[in-house]
Each structure stands twice: as C-alpha cells, then as structure tokens.
Motif scaffolding. Structure first.
Motif, short mmCIF file in Angstrom:
data_model
loop_
_atom_site.label_atom_id
_atom_site.label_comp_id
_atom_site.label_asym_id
_atom_site.label_seq_id
_atom_site.Cartn_x
_atom_site.Cartn_y
_atom_site.Cartn_z
N VAL A 1 0.86 -1.18 0.00
CA VAL A 1 0.00 0.00 0.00
C VAL A 1 0.90 1.23 0.00
O VAL A 1 1.88 1.30 0.74
N CYS A 2 0.56 2.19 -0.84
CA CYS A 2 1.34 3.43 -0.91
C CYS A 2 1.26 4.17 0.42
O CYS A 2 0.17 4.43 0.92
N PRO A 3 2.41 4.52 1.01
CA PRO A 3 2.40 5.21 2.30
C PRO A 3 1.96 6.67 2.18
O PRO A 3 1.52 7.26 3.17
N ASP A 4 2.05 7.26 1.00
CA ASP A 4 1.68 8.67 0.84
C ASP A 4 0.17 8.87 0.79
O ASP A 4 -0.35 9.86 1.32
N CYS A 5 -0.56 7.94 0.14
CA CYS A 5 -2.02 8.10 0.02
C CYS A 5 -2.79 7.02 0.77
O CYS A 5 -4.01 6.97 0.70
N ASN A 6 -2.08 6.15 1.48
CA ASN A 6 -2.69 5.05 2.23
C ASN A 6 -3.54 4.14 1.36
O ASN A 6 -4.56 3.61 1.80
N GLY A 7 -3.15 3.98 0.08
CA GLY A 7 -3.85 3.07 -0.81
C GLY A 7 -5.04 3.66 -1.53
O GLY A 7 -5.68 2.98 -2.32
N PHE A 8 -5.35 4.94 -1.29
CA PHE A 8 -6.51 5.56 -1.94
C PHE A 8 -6.22 6.04 -3.36
O PHE A 8 -7.12 6.24 -4.15
N GLY B 1 -1.43 7.18 -8.75
CA GLY B 1 -2.87 7.02 -8.63
C GLY B 1 -3.33 5.58 -8.47
O GLY B 1 -4.52 5.32 -8.40
N THR B 2 -2.40 4.63 -8.38
CA THR B 2 -2.79 3.23 -8.25
C THR B 2 -3.06 2.82 -6.81
O THR B 2 -3.73 1.83 -6.56
N GLY B 3 -2.48 3.54 -5.86
CA GLY B 3 -2.60 3.18 -4.45
C GLY B 3 -1.61 2.12 -4.01
O GLY B 3 -1.63 1.68 -2.87
N ARG B 4 -0.75 1.66 -4.93
CA ARG B 4 0.22 0.60 -4.63
C ARG B 4 1.61 1.02 -5.08
O ARG B 4 1.77 1.75 -6.05
#
Length: 55
Positions: free
Chosen positions: A24-31, A44-47
C-alpha cells in the motif's frame, strides 16, 4: 523479453523484479489520491513496488 511496466516515484524497484512485492502506498494510504489529485508517489494506483527479500 517482454516490456516491464514503468516505475512510479514511490517504487523501490521495477514491478516484476525478483524478491519484490506490492505494498500500500504510504503517501495516500492506498486511496490513489492526495487532496483530490492523483497521488504522485504511486501514480494514482494506491500501490508501490518494494523489495521484500534479501536481495
């Protein structure tokens, strides 16, 4: 050899690299978005792709 997907800024290694996995992307928390815009770290993938082994 098949083309590898491009890296996003938050990726540690290219997708498909041995001993790597998606997180999970730490910058957007997966959103996939930050403040209503696509996340720059994950594109923009969240990953993100990160090393998970002893490479």
């Amino acid at each position: 050899m098949p083309d590898q997907p491009d890296m996003n800024p938050g990726d540690e290694v290219k997708p498909g690299t041995p001993q790597s996995g998606e997180h999970v992307c730490p910058d957007c928390n997966g959103f996939g978005e930050v403040a209503g815009a696509p996340c720059r770290a994950c594109g923009g993938t969240g990953r993100i792709t990160a090393l998970v082994g002893d490479a």
